[in-house]
Scaffold this active site. Structure first.
Site, PDB file in Angstrom:
ATOM      1  N   CYS B  89     120.606   0.452  -3.924  1.00 30.44           N
ATOM      2  CA  CYS B  89     120.354   0.243  -5.355  1.00 30.44           C
ATOM      3  C   CYS B  89     120.807   1.475  -6.147  1.00 30.44           C
ATOM      4  CB  CYS B  89     118.896  -0.130  -5.588  1.00 30.44           C
ATOM      5  SG  CYS B  89     118.604  -0.811  -7.237  1.00 30.44           S
ATOM      6  N   HIS B 192     118.577  -4.976  -2.243  1.00 28.09           N
ATOM      7  CA  HIS B 192     117.590  -4.227  -1.460  1.00 28.09           C
ATOM      8  C   HIS B 192     117.462  -4.855  -0.073  1.00 28.09           C
ATOM      9  CE1 HIS B 192     115.860  -1.581  -4.558  1.00 28.09           C
ATOM     10  NE2 HIS B 192     116.249  -2.525  -5.384  1.00 28.09           N
ATOM     11  N   GLU B 194     115.785  -3.826   2.321  1.00 30.35           N
ATOM     12  CA  GLU B 194     114.384  -3.684   2.755  1.00 30.35           C
ATOM     13  C   GLU B 194     113.477  -4.752   2.160  1.00 30.35           C
ATOM     14  OE1 GLU B 194     115.744  -1.968   0.373  1.00 30.35           O
ATOM     15  OE2 GLU B 194     114.284  -1.397  -1.150  1.00 30.35           O
TER      16      GLU B 194
END
Lengths: 252, 212
Positions: B89, B192, B194
Protein backbone atom coordinates in the site's frame (compact mmCIF):
# COMPACT_ATOMS: atom_id res chain seq x y z
CA UNK A 1 -14.82 -4.86 -10.91
CA UNK A 2 -15.12 -3.75 -7.28
CA UNK A 3 -17.28 -6.18 -5.32
CA UNK A 4 -20.17 -5.32 -3.00
CA UNK A 5 -19.09 -6.29 0.48
CA UNK A 6 -21.05 -8.50 2.85
CA UNK A 7 -20.19 -7.70 6.47
CA UNK A 8 -21.44 -9.69 9.46
CA UNK A 9 -21.54 -7.63 12.64
CA UNK A 10 -21.10 -8.94 16.17
CA UNK A 11 -22.16 -7.04 19.29
CA UNK A 12 -19.59 -7.58 22.01
CA UNK A 13 -20.18 -6.97 25.72
CA UNK A 14 -17.37 -7.59 28.23
CA UNK A 15 -15.57 -9.65 25.60
CA UNK A 16 -18.58 -11.88 24.87
CA UNK A 17 -21.00 -11.86 21.94
CA UNK A 18 -24.41 -10.62 22.98
CA UNK A 19 -26.64 -11.96 20.23
CA UNK A 20 -24.93 -15.30 19.79
CA UNK A 21 -24.49 -17.10 16.54
CA UNK A 22 -26.68 -20.12 16.18
CA UNK A 23 -24.26 -22.41 14.40
CA UNK A 24 -24.28 -26.03 15.40
CA UNK A 25 -20.54 -26.43 15.14
CA UNK A 26 -19.76 -23.75 17.70
CA UNK A 27 -18.18 -24.87 20.92
CA UNK A 28 -18.76 -21.60 22.71
CA UNK A 29 -21.57 -19.48 21.24
CA UNK A 30 -20.42 -16.48 23.23
CA UNK A 31 -16.87 -16.37 21.96
CA UNK A 32 -16.52 -13.59 19.38
CA UNK A 33 -13.20 -14.92 18.10
CA UNK A 34 -14.67 -18.32 17.30
CA UNK A 35 -17.63 -16.73 15.51
CA UNK A 36 -15.36 -14.38 13.59
CA UNK A 37 -13.28 -17.34 12.40
CA UNK A 38 -16.40 -19.07 11.08
CA UNK A 39 -17.53 -15.97 9.17
CA UNK A 40 -14.00 -15.57 7.83
CA UNK A 41 -14.03 -19.15 6.55
CA UNK A 42 -17.52 -18.75 5.08
CA UNK A 43 -16.41 -15.88 2.87
CA UNK A 44 -17.30 -12.71 4.77
CA UNK A 45 -15.64 -9.74 3.05
CA UNK A 46 -15.02 -7.92 6.31
CA UNK A 47 -15.92 -8.30 9.95
CA UNK A 48 -17.39 -5.74 12.30
CA UNK A 49 -17.31 -5.72 16.09
CA UNK A 50 -19.50 -3.29 17.95
CA UNK A 51 -18.41 -3.03 21.57
CA UNK A 52 -21.33 -2.26 23.85
CA UNK A 53 -19.41 -2.71 27.09
CA UNK A 54 -20.72 -0.03 29.43
CA UNK A 55 -17.81 0.17 31.83
CA UNK A 56 -14.52 1.47 30.53
CA UNK A 57 -12.79 -0.78 33.09
CA UNK A 58 -13.66 -3.74 30.93
CA UNK A 59 -12.36 -2.31 27.65
CA UNK A 60 -9.23 -4.44 27.82
CA UNK A 61 -11.36 -7.52 27.13
CA UNK A 62 -12.20 -5.98 23.75
CA UNK A 63 -8.54 -5.42 22.89
CA UNK A 64 -7.89 -9.07 23.59
CA UNK A 65 -10.79 -10.14 21.34
CA UNK A 66 -9.56 -7.88 18.54
CA UNK A 67 -6.02 -9.18 18.88
CA UNK A 68 -7.05 -12.85 18.76
CA UNK A 69 -9.39 -12.21 15.82
CA UNK A 70 -6.69 -10.41 13.86
CA UNK A 71 -4.36 -13.34 14.48
CA UNK A 72 -6.81 -15.74 12.89
CA UNK A 73 -8.80 -13.80 10.29
CA UNK A 74 -6.96 -12.30 7.34
CA UNK A 75 -9.75 -10.01 6.21
CA UNK A 76 -10.45 -6.41 7.29
CA UNK A 77 -11.82 -5.87 10.77
CA UNK A 78 -13.80 -2.78 11.78
CA UNK A 79 -14.22 -2.08 15.49
CA UNK A 80 -16.49 0.52 17.04
CA UNK A 81 -18.28 1.43 20.24
CA UNK A 82 -17.09 3.86 22.88
CA UNK A 83 -14.30 5.39 20.80
CA UNK A 84 -13.66 8.79 22.37
CA UNK A 85 -10.04 9.76 21.84
CA UNK A 86 -7.25 9.45 19.31
CA UNK A 87 -5.55 7.17 21.83
CA UNK A 88 -8.59 4.85 21.77
CA UNK A 89 -8.17 4.58 18.00
CA UNK A 90 -4.46 4.00 18.28
CA UNK A 91 -4.91 1.23 20.87
CA UNK A 92 -7.51 -0.55 18.74
CA UNK A 93 -5.36 -0.30 15.62
CA UNK A 94 -2.40 -1.70 17.48
CA UNK A 95 -4.56 -4.54 18.75
CA UNK A 96 -5.19 -5.46 15.11
CA UNK A 97 -8.27 -3.52 13.97
CA UNK A 98 -8.07 -2.14 10.44
CA UNK A 99 -10.83 0.43 10.60
CA UNK A 100 -12.37 2.24 13.54
CA UNK A 101 -15.97 3.27 13.67
CA UNK A 102 -16.77 6.49 15.53
CA UNK A 103 -20.29 7.57 16.42
CA UNK A 104 -21.20 9.91 19.32
CA UNK A 105 -17.75 11.48 19.58
CA UNK A 106 -17.93 12.68 15.97
CA UNK A 107 -21.37 14.21 16.53
CA UNK A 108 -20.21 16.02 19.69
CA UNK A 109 -16.95 17.18 18.18
CA UNK A 110 -16.82 17.43 14.41
CA UNK A 111 -13.12 18.32 14.40
CA UNK A 112 -12.41 14.85 15.82
CA UNK A 113 -13.23 13.46 12.36
CA UNK A 114 -10.56 15.53 10.63
CA UNK A 115 -7.92 15.01 13.29
CA UNK A 116 -8.52 11.24 13.26
CA UNK A 117 -8.45 11.14 9.45
CA UNK A 118 -5.24 13.17 9.31
CA UNK A 119 -3.52 11.06 11.91
CA UNK A 120 -4.61 7.57 10.85
CA UNK A 121 -5.65 8.09 7.21
CA UNK A 122 -9.18 8.60 5.91
CA UNK A 123 -9.62 4.96 4.99
CA UNK A 124 -9.21 3.98 8.66
CA UNK A 125 -12.05 6.17 9.90
CA UNK A 126 -15.62 4.96 9.56
CA UNK A 127 -18.32 7.32 10.79
CA UNK A 128 -21.29 5.42 12.18
CA UNK A 129 -24.56 7.32 11.85
CA UNK A 130 -27.76 6.26 13.62
CA UNK A 131 -30.68 7.96 11.88
CA UNK A 132 -34.42 8.10 12.48
CA UNK A 133 -37.21 9.90 10.65
CA UNK A 134 -39.05 12.61 12.61
CA UNK A 135 -42.63 13.90 12.33
CA UNK A 136 -41.65 16.26 9.53
CA UNK A 137 -40.22 13.44 7.46
CA UNK A 138 -36.65 14.49 8.05
CA UNK A 139 -33.99 12.10 9.26
CA UNK A 140 -32.29 13.10 12.49
CA UNK A 141 -29.01 11.86 13.93
CA UNK A 142 -29.19 10.00 17.25
CA UNK A 143 -26.27 9.44 19.62
CA UNK A 144 -25.35 7.25 22.59
CA UNK A 145 -26.47 4.03 20.95
CA UNK A 146 -29.70 5.61 19.71
CA UNK A 147 -30.80 6.92 23.11
CA UNK A 148 -30.28 10.64 22.51
CA UNK A 149 -31.96 12.60 19.76
CA UNK A 150 -30.10 15.52 18.22
CA UNK A 151 -31.36 18.26 15.97
CA UNK A 152 -28.84 17.36 13.29
CA UNK A 153 -30.09 16.45 9.83
CA UNK A 154 -28.66 13.02 8.97
CA UNK A 155 -28.10 13.77 5.28
CA UNK A 156 -26.31 17.06 5.99
CA UNK A 157 -24.26 15.34 8.65
CA UNK A 158 -23.08 12.61 6.27
CA UNK A 159 -22.05 15.24 3.73
CA UNK A 160 -20.20 17.13 6.42
CA UNK A 161 -18.21 14.19 7.79
CA UNK A 162 -17.34 13.07 4.26
CA UNK A 163 -15.92 16.55 3.66
CA UNK A 164 -13.99 16.35 6.95
CA UNK A 165 -12.16 13.24 5.84
CA UNK A 166 -14.26 10.22 6.88
CA UNK A 167 -13.36 7.23 4.71
CA UNK A 168 -16.71 5.52 4.90
CA UNK A 169 -20.17 5.84 6.45
CA UNK A 170 -21.92 3.10 8.35
CA UNK A 171 -25.53 4.14 8.14
CA UNK A 172 -28.00 2.48 10.49
CA UNK A 173 -31.70 3.19 10.13
CA UNK A 174 -33.25 3.10 13.59
CA UNK A 175 -36.71 2.92 12.03
CA UNK A 176 -35.76 -0.25 10.23
CA UNK A 177 -33.40 -1.88 12.71
CA UNK A 178 -34.86 -5.14 13.99
CA UNK A 179 -37.93 -4.99 11.72
CA UNK A 180 -36.64 -7.33 9.01
CA UNK A 181 -38.52 -5.20 6.49
CA UNK A 182 -35.49 -4.15 4.45
CA UNK A 183 -32.97 -1.32 4.59
CA UNK A 184 -34.15 2.29 4.54
CA UNK A 185 -33.36 2.59 0.85
CA UNK A 186 -34.91 6.03 0.56
CA UNK A 187 -32.47 7.43 3.11
CA UNK A 188 -29.58 5.41 1.69
CA UNK A 189 -30.26 6.72 -1.78
CA UNK A 190 -30.45 10.33 -0.61
CA UNK A 191 -27.02 9.93 0.96
CA UNK A 192 -25.22 7.77 -1.61
CA UNK A 193 -26.19 10.17 -4.41
CA UNK A 194 -24.80 13.14 -2.47
CA UNK A 195 -21.46 11.92 -1.15
CA UNK A 196 -18.49 10.31 -2.87
CA UNK A 197 -17.31 7.98 -0.07
CA UNK A 198 -18.62 4.42 0.35
CA UNK A 199 -21.75 3.84 2.44
CA UNK A 200 -22.43 0.63 4.38
CA UNK A 201 -26.14 -0.11 4.74
CA UNK A 202 -27.30 -1.34 8.13
CA UNK A 203 -30.58 -2.05 9.88
CA UNK A 204 -33.62 -3.93 8.68
CA UNK A 205 -32.37 -6.71 6.49
CA UNK A 206 -34.50 -9.85 6.73
CA UNK A 207 -34.36 -11.48 3.31
CA UNK A 208 -31.95 -11.94 0.43
CA UNK A 209 -34.04 -9.60 -1.68
CA UNK A 210 -33.45 -6.86 0.90
CA UNK A 211 -29.73 -7.23 0.27
CA UNK A 212 -30.28 -6.76 -3.45
CA UNK A 213 -32.47 -3.70 -2.87
CA UNK A 214 -29.86 -2.13 -0.58
CA UNK A 215 -27.40 -2.18 -3.47
CA UNK A 216 -29.73 -1.32 -6.35
CA UNK A 217 -32.18 1.08 -4.69
CA UNK A 218 -30.02 2.34 -1.84
CA UNK A 219 -26.73 2.53 -3.71
CA UNK A 220 -24.81 0.92 -0.84
CA UNK A 221 -21.19 -0.19 -1.34
CA UNK A 222 -21.48 -2.75 1.44
CA UNK A 223 -24.20 -4.51 3.40
CA UNK A 224 -24.01 -5.13 7.12
CA UNK A 225 -26.16 -7.66 8.88
CA UNK A 226 -26.31 -9.32 12.26
CA UNK A 227 -29.30 -11.46 13.10
CA UNK A 228 -29.94 -13.11 9.72
CA UNK A 229 -26.45 -14.56 9.90
CA UNK A 230 -26.31 -15.22 13.62
CA UNK A 231 -29.45 -17.29 13.72
CA UNK A 232 -28.42 -19.28 10.69
CA UNK A 233 -31.33 -18.13 8.50
CA UNK A 234 -28.82 -17.39 5.76
CA UNK A 235 -25.18 -18.14 5.35
CA UNK A 236 -22.79 -15.65 3.79
CA UNK A 237 -22.60 -17.76 0.63
CA UNK A 238 -26.42 -17.76 0.27
CA UNK A 239 -26.33 -13.97 0.06
CA UNK A 240 -23.44 -13.97 -2.38
CA UNK A 241 -24.92 -16.57 -4.70
CA UNK A 242 -28.26 -14.74 -4.70
CA UNK A 243 -26.61 -11.42 -5.55
CA UNK A 244 -24.34 -13.00 -8.15
CA UNK A 245 -27.40 -14.50 -9.89
CA UNK A 246 -28.82 -10.99 -10.06
CA UNK A 247 -25.61 -9.69 -11.63
CA UNK A 248 -24.39 -7.85 -8.55
CA UNK A 249 -20.59 -8.18 -8.33
CA UNK A 250 -19.61 -10.17 -5.23
CA UNK A 251 -16.54 -12.11 -4.15
CA UNK A 252 -17.45 -15.79 -4.26
CA UNK B 1 18.05 -19.28 9.37
CA UNK B 2 17.13 -16.48 6.95
CA UNK B 3 15.97 -13.19 8.37
CA UNK B 4 12.97 -11.21 7.19
CA UNK B 5 12.53 -7.74 8.63
CA UNK B 6 9.16 -6.01 8.65
CA UNK B 7 10.02 -2.36 9.06
CA UNK B 8 8.39 -0.82 12.09
CA UNK B 9 7.94 2.91 11.65
CA UNK B 10 4.61 3.19 13.43
CA UNK B 11 2.35 2.03 10.58
CA UNK B 12 -1.13 1.05 11.73
CA UNK B 13 -1.26 -2.27 9.90
CA UNK B 14 1.99 -3.61 11.33
CA UNK B 15 0.25 -6.18 13.51
CA UNK B 16 -1.79 -7.69 10.65
CA UNK B 17 1.21 -7.76 8.33
CA UNK B 18 3.32 -9.44 10.99
CA UNK B 19 0.66 -12.06 11.80
CA UNK B 20 0.04 -12.92 8.16
CA UNK B 21 3.74 -13.38 7.42
CA UNK B 22 4.16 -15.46 10.59
CA UNK B 23 1.23 -17.68 9.63
CA UNK B 24 2.57 -18.30 6.12
CA UNK B 25 6.10 -18.80 7.42
CA UNK B 26 4.81 -21.40 9.87
CA UNK B 27 2.91 -23.23 7.14
CA UNK B 28 6.21 -23.50 5.23
CA UNK B 29 8.10 -24.93 8.20
CA UNK B 30 9.56 -21.64 9.49
CA UNK B 31 12.33 -20.99 6.94
CA UNK B 32 12.56 -17.39 8.19
CA UNK B 33 13.10 -15.64 11.44
CA UNK B 34 10.61 -12.75 11.17
CA UNK B 35 11.58 -9.56 12.94
CA UNK B 36 9.61 -6.37 13.40
CA UNK B 37 12.20 -3.68 13.68
CA UNK B 38 13.27 -0.11 12.99
CA UNK B 39 16.91 -0.80 13.67
CA UNK B 40 19.37 0.06 10.90
CA UNK B 41 21.55 -2.77 12.11
CA UNK B 42 18.79 -5.41 11.84
CA UNK B 43 17.88 -4.14 8.38
CA UNK B 44 21.46 -4.35 7.15
CA UNK B 45 21.61 -8.00 8.23
CA UNK B 46 18.30 -9.07 6.73
CA UNK B 47 17.65 -11.36 3.77
CA UNK B 48 14.25 -9.95 2.90
CA UNK B 49 12.47 -6.70 3.73
CA UNK B 50 8.79 -5.80 4.00
CA UNK B 51 7.65 -2.19 4.21
CA UNK B 52 4.02 -1.86 5.31
CA UNK B 53 2.16 1.44 5.17
CA UNK B 54 -1.20 2.94 6.03
CA UNK B 55 -2.16 6.59 6.16
CA UNK B 56 -0.92 9.66 4.36
CA UNK B 57 2.19 9.54 2.15
CA UNK B 58 3.88 12.56 3.76
CA UNK B 59 3.36 11.29 7.30
CA UNK B 60 4.72 7.86 6.37
CA UNK B 61 7.77 9.36 4.65
CA UNK B 62 8.51 11.59 7.66
CA UNK B 63 8.08 8.67 10.04
CA UNK B 64 10.48 6.59 7.97
CA UNK B 65 13.07 9.37 8.02
CA UNK B 66 12.74 9.91 11.77
CA UNK B 67 14.64 6.70 12.59
CA UNK B 68 18.37 7.15 12.72
CA UNK B 69 20.14 5.45 9.82
CA UNK B 70 17.06 3.48 8.77
CA UNK B 71 16.79 4.86 5.23
CA UNK B 72 20.51 4.65 4.54
CA UNK B 73 20.55 1.06 5.67
CA UNK B 74 17.41 0.26 3.67
CA UNK B 75 18.83 1.80 0.47
CA UNK B 76 22.05 -0.12 0.97
CA UNK B 77 20.45 -3.55 1.25
CA UNK B 78 17.79 -3.01 -1.42
CA UNK B 79 19.67 -0.96 -4.01
CA UNK B 80 23.26 -2.15 -3.54
CA UNK B 81 22.89 -5.67 -2.17
CA UNK B 82 19.64 -6.23 -4.08
CA UNK B 83 17.86 -8.29 -1.44
CA UNK B 84 14.15 -8.95 -2.12
CA UNK B 85 11.90 -6.11 -0.98
CA UNK B 86 8.13 -5.89 -0.72
CA UNK B 87 6.19 -2.66 -0.15
CA UNK B 88 2.51 -2.79 0.78
CA UNK B 89 0.00 0.00 0.00
CA UNK B 90 1.69 3.27 1.07
CA UNK B 91 4.83 1.15 1.55
CA UNK B 92 4.68 0.59 -2.22
CA UNK B 93 3.71 4.17 -3.06
CA UNK B 94 6.79 5.40 -1.17
CA UNK B 95 8.95 3.88 -3.94
CA UNK B 96 7.77 6.59 -6.36
CA UNK B 97 9.52 9.85 -7.25
CA UNK B 98 6.86 11.90 -5.50
CA UNK B 99 3.29 12.08 -4.25
CA UNK B 100 0.76 14.89 -4.46
CA UNK B 101 -1.25 13.73 -1.42
CA UNK B 102 -2.05 16.96 0.55
CA UNK B 103 1.22 18.50 -0.70
CA UNK B 104 4.12 17.44 -2.89
CA UNK B 105 6.37 15.02 -1.02
CA UNK B 106 9.39 13.28 -2.42
CA UNK B 107 9.46 9.50 -2.42
CA UNK B 108 12.36 7.07 -2.36
CA UNK B 109 12.68 7.32 -6.18
CA UNK B 110 13.33 3.60 -6.59
CA UNK B 111 10.67 3.20 -9.28
CA UNK B 112 9.90 6.11 -11.64
CA UNK B 113 6.46 7.61 -11.47
CA UNK B 114 4.25 9.62 -9.19
CA UNK B 115 1.46 9.02 -6.74
CA UNK B 116 -1.71 10.86 -7.76
CA UNK B 117 -5.32 11.03 -6.60
CA UNK B 118 -7.93 8.69 -8.03
CA UNK B 119 -10.49 10.54 -10.11
CA UNK B 120 -13.77 10.97 -8.26
CA UNK B 121 -16.90 9.80 -9.99
CA UNK B 122 -20.46 9.44 -8.72
CA UNK B 123 -20.55 5.70 -9.38
CA UNK B 124 -17.08 5.04 -8.05
CA UNK B 125 -16.73 6.27 -4.47
CA UNK B 126 -13.28 7.25 -3.19
CA UNK B 127 -11.50 5.61 -1.32
CA UNK B 128 -11.39 2.63 -3.65
CA UNK B 129 -12.29 0.29 -0.83
CA UNK B 130 -12.99 -3.40 -0.98
CA UNK B 131 -12.30 -6.52 -3.03
CA UNK B 132 -11.36 -6.01 -6.63
CA UNK B 133 -10.06 -8.24 -9.40
CA UNK B 134 -6.50 -8.02 -10.58
CA UNK B 135 -4.84 -9.04 -13.82
CA UNK B 136 -1.16 -9.83 -13.62
CA UNK B 137 1.76 -10.61 -15.86
CA UNK B 138 2.99 -14.16 -15.48
CA UNK B 139 5.50 -14.00 -12.62
CA UNK B 140 6.70 -16.20 -9.72
CA UNK B 141 5.12 -13.69 -7.26
CA UNK B 142 1.67 -14.68 -8.55
CA UNK B 143 2.25 -18.43 -8.67
CA UNK B 144 -0.97 -20.26 -7.79
CA UNK B 145 -3.20 -17.18 -8.29
CA UNK B 146 -5.83 -17.11 -11.01
CA UNK B 147 -6.25 -14.13 -13.29
CA UNK B 148 -9.10 -11.91 -12.07
CA UNK B 149 -8.85 -13.15 -8.50
CA UNK B 150 -9.93 -10.73 -5.78
CA UNK B 151 -7.66 -8.75 -3.48
CA UNK B 152 -8.50 -6.18 -0.82
CA UNK B 153 -7.78 -2.55 -1.69
CA UNK B 154 -8.09 0.62 0.39
CA UNK B 155 -6.66 3.75 -1.18
CA UNK B 156 -7.47 7.18 -2.60
CA UNK B 157 -4.17 7.67 -4.42
CA UNK B 158 -2.43 5.40 -6.89
CA UNK B 159 1.02 4.87 -8.36
CA UNK B 160 1.13 6.25 -11.89
CA UNK B 161 4.16 4.51 -13.34
CA UNK B 162 6.42 6.16 -15.86
CA UNK B 163 7.73 2.91 -17.25
CA UNK B 164 5.36 0.11 -18.28
CA UNK B 165 8.10 -2.43 -17.58
CA UNK B 166 7.51 -1.86 -13.86
CA UNK B 167 3.82 -2.78 -14.09
CA UNK B 168 3.18 -6.25 -12.69
CA UNK B 169 -0.57 -6.20 -12.05
CA UNK B 170 -3.54 -3.94 -12.67
CA UNK B 171 -7.06 -3.47 -11.38
CA UNK B 172 -9.95 -1.41 -12.78
CA UNK B 173 -11.80 1.36 -10.95
CA UNK B 174 -13.16 2.43 -13.45
CA UNK B 175 -9.84 3.16 -15.20
CA UNK B 176 -6.93 0.79 -15.16
CA UNK B 177 -4.80 1.27 -12.02
CA UNK B 178 -1.50 -0.08 -10.79
CA UNK B 179 -2.13 -3.04 -8.48
CA UNK B 180 1.47 -4.30 -8.26
CA UNK B 181 4.88 -3.06 -9.33
CA UNK B 182 8.17 -4.82 -10.01
CA UNK B 183 11.75 -3.75 -10.66
CA UNK B 184 14.40 -6.43 -10.30
CA UNK B 185 14.39 -7.28 -6.55
CA UNK B 186 11.76 -4.66 -5.69
CA UNK B 187 8.11 -5.68 -5.46
CA UNK B 188 5.14 -3.66 -4.30
CA UNK B 189 1.39 -4.12 -4.03
CA UNK B 190 -1.34 -1.52 -3.81
CA UNK B 191 -3.66 -4.16 -2.36
CA UNK B 192 -3.25 -5.57 1.13
CA UNK B 193 -2.14 -9.21 0.90
CA UNK B 194 -2.42 -9.43 4.69
CA UNK B 195 -6.16 -8.69 4.36
CA UNK B 196 -6.81 -10.64 1.17
CA UNK B 197 -7.54 -14.01 2.77
CA UNK B 198 -6.23 -17.04 0.84
CA UNK B 199 -5.19 -15.05 -2.28
CA UNK B 200 -3.11 -12.75 -0.12
CA UNK B 201 -1.50 -15.70 1.62
CA UNK B 202 -0.41 -17.06 -1.77
CA UNK B 203 1.33 -13.80 -2.64
CA UNK B 204 3.06 -13.71 0.75
CA UNK B 205 4.20 -17.30 0.29
CA UNK B 206 5.47 -16.47 -3.20
CA UNK B 207 7.43 -13.54 -1.80
CA UNK B 208 9.00 -15.79 0.85
CA UNK B 209 10.01 -18.22 -1.91
CA UNK B 210 11.10 -15.52 -4.34
CA UNK B 211 14.69 -15.48 -5.60
CA UNK B 212 14.89 -12.61 -8.08
Amino acid sequence: MLKKRIIPCLDVNNGRVVKGVNFINLIDAGDPVEQAIIYNEEGADELCFLDITASSDNRSTLFDVVKKTAENCFIPLTVGGGVRTLDDISTLLHSGADKISVNTTAVDNRSFVSSAANKFGSSTIVIAVDAKKDKNNRWKVFTHGGRNETNIDAIDYCMEVAELGAGEILLTSMDKDGTKSGFDNELLNKITTKISIPVIASGGVGTLEHMYEGVVEGGASALLAASIFHFGEYRIQDVKRYLADKKIPVRI
Amino acid sequence: MMKLVIINYGSGNLHSVHKSFETVNQSMGNPYEILVSSSANEISQSDKIVLPGVGAFGECKNALMSYDGLLTSLEDVVINKKIPFMGICVGMQLLADQSSEFEINEGLKWISGEVVKLESNKNFPIPHMGWNEIEFIDHPLFTGCSQKSDFYFVHSYYFKLQNKDNLLATTKYPNELTAAVIKENIFGTQFHPEKSHSNGMKVIKNFLNWRP
